[in-house]
Design a protein around this motif. Structure first.
Motif, short mmCIF file in Angstrom:
data_model
loop_
_atom_site.label_atom_id
_atom_site.label_comp_id
_atom_site.label_asym_id
_atom_site.label_seq_id
_atom_site.Cartn_x
_atom_site.Cartn_y
_atom_site.Cartn_z
N LEU A 93 0.84 -1.20 0.00
CA LEU A 93 0.00 0.00 0.00
C LEU A 93 0.88 1.25 0.00
CD1 LEU A 93 -2.72 -1.00 2.63
CD2 LEU A 93 -2.84 -1.20 0.13
N PHE A 94 1.87 1.26 0.87
CA PHE A 94 2.82 2.37 0.97
C PHE A 94 3.52 2.58 -0.38
CE2 PHE A 94 6.94 4.22 2.10
CZ PHE A 94 6.60 5.19 3.04
N CYS A 95 3.97 1.49 -1.00
CA CYS A 95 4.65 1.57 -2.30
C CYS A 95 3.74 2.18 -3.36
CB CYS A 95 5.10 0.19 -2.75
SG CYS A 95 6.44 -0.51 -1.78
N SER A 96 2.44 1.87 -3.30
CA SER A 96 1.53 2.39 -4.31
C SER A 96 1.48 3.92 -4.29
CB SER A 96 0.13 1.80 -4.12
OG SER A 96 -0.52 2.33 -2.98
N ASN A 146 4.35 6.20 -7.31
CA ASN A 146 3.41 6.71 -8.30
C ASN A 146 3.87 8.07 -8.84
OD1 ASN A 146 1.00 8.23 -9.30
ND2 ASN A 146 -0.04 6.31 -8.80
N GLU A 147 4.11 8.12 -10.12
CA GLU A 147 4.60 9.34 -10.78
C GLU A 147 3.66 10.53 -10.58
OE1 GLU A 147 7.54 11.24 -13.00
OE2 GLU A 147 7.50 9.06 -13.02
N GLN A 148 2.36 10.32 -10.74
CA GLN A 148 1.39 11.41 -10.58
C GLN A 148 1.37 11.93 -9.15
OE1 GLN A 148 -2.01 9.20 -12.55
NE2 GLN A 148 -2.59 11.34 -12.89
N VAL A 149 1.35 11.02 -8.19
CA VAL A 149 1.29 11.41 -6.78
C VAL A 149 2.52 12.21 -6.39
CG1 VAL A 149 1.27 10.52 -4.40
CG2 VAL A 149 -0.17 9.44 -6.14
N MET A 150 3.66 11.80 -6.90
CA MET A 150 4.93 12.41 -6.48
C MET A 150 5.33 13.63 -7.33
SD MET A 150 5.28 10.57 -3.93
CE MET A 150 6.82 11.20 -3.32
N LYS A 151 4.50 14.03 -8.27
CA LYS A 151 4.83 15.13 -9.18
C LYS A 151 5.32 16.38 -8.45
CE LYS A 151 3.01 18.09 -12.81
NZ LYS A 151 1.86 18.40 -13.67
N TYR A 152 4.62 16.80 -7.42
CA TYR A 152 4.98 18.03 -6.70
C TYR A 152 5.63 17.76 -5.35
CZ TYR A 152 2.12 20.56 -10.09
OH TYR A 152 1.60 21.11 -11.24
N ALA A 153 5.86 16.49 -5.02
CA ALA A 153 6.43 16.14 -3.72
C ALA A 153 7.86 16.63 -3.60
CB ALA A 153 6.38 14.62 -3.53
#
Length: 182
Positions: free
Chosen positions: A20-23, A27-34
């Motif tokens: 779950l954590f890995c998902s 994820n490229e979209q989730v991490m876009k602005y991270a």
């Protein structure tokens, strides 16, 4: 320590939640602005995950309380949330909230509900006197959430986030317990 809101429930990550954590963090979209890049390497991901595991009600290695976020009724995993403790004493303390949701749950009000819940949790259960949040200056949706939950813009740091060969600014927001009580 668990907490719930109208549509969400949050609990500590366990060893069984690794996928779950890995998902989230791969994820490229989730991490876009991270503030970090997506994690693609298994060793790096495992080490990162272990830093977010809380045991009992103690703070984890990353000085935070980290949560797996689920839809309350369906028990479906939708994201990650945490409160990093920057300082804590008998008169209060300062913490910073953060959250990442899987893209299929964006635009449904879950992030705003989660931010409200994290702020409530930080003030009522952790005894903080100030809670902050920050985002990449290009992430206007995240900035809007901070505004919706009553946070005030406290500043913008210039060119402090480096990603994909570009330096971006970072916006900082905060709310004090007295403002929250109003």
């Amino acid at each position: 320590m668990k907490f719930e809101s109208q549509r969400l429930k949050c609990r500590y990550f366990t060893e069984l939640d690794y996928q779950l954590f890995c998902s989230i963090f791969s994820n490229e979209q989730v991490m876009k602005y991270a503030w970090i890049d997506k994690i693609e390497n298994e060793v790096g991901m495992r080490e990162f995950f272990e830093g977010f595991l809380n045991h009992d009600d103690r703070i984890n290695r990353n000085n935070s309380y980290a949560y797996a976020v689920f839809l309350r009724e369906e028990d479906i995993f939708i994201g990650f949330a945490d409160i990093v403790i920057h300082s804590l004493n008998s008169n209060g303390g300062c913490g910073e909230i953060g959250y990442f949701l899987l893209p299929q749950y964006w635009g449904k009000g879950y992030a705003t509900e989660l931010a409200h819940s994290l702020i409530n949790f930080g003030f009522t259960r952790l005894g903080l006197h100030k809670i902050s949040a920050r985002c990449n200056s290009n992430n206007l949706k995240s900035e809007n959430i901070m505004k919706k939950v009553g946070m005030t813009k406290e500043g913008e740091l210039r060119k402090v986030r480096y990603k994909n060969g570009v330096w971006d600014d970072e916006k900082h927001y905060g709310i004090l317990i007295d403002e929250w009580k109003e």
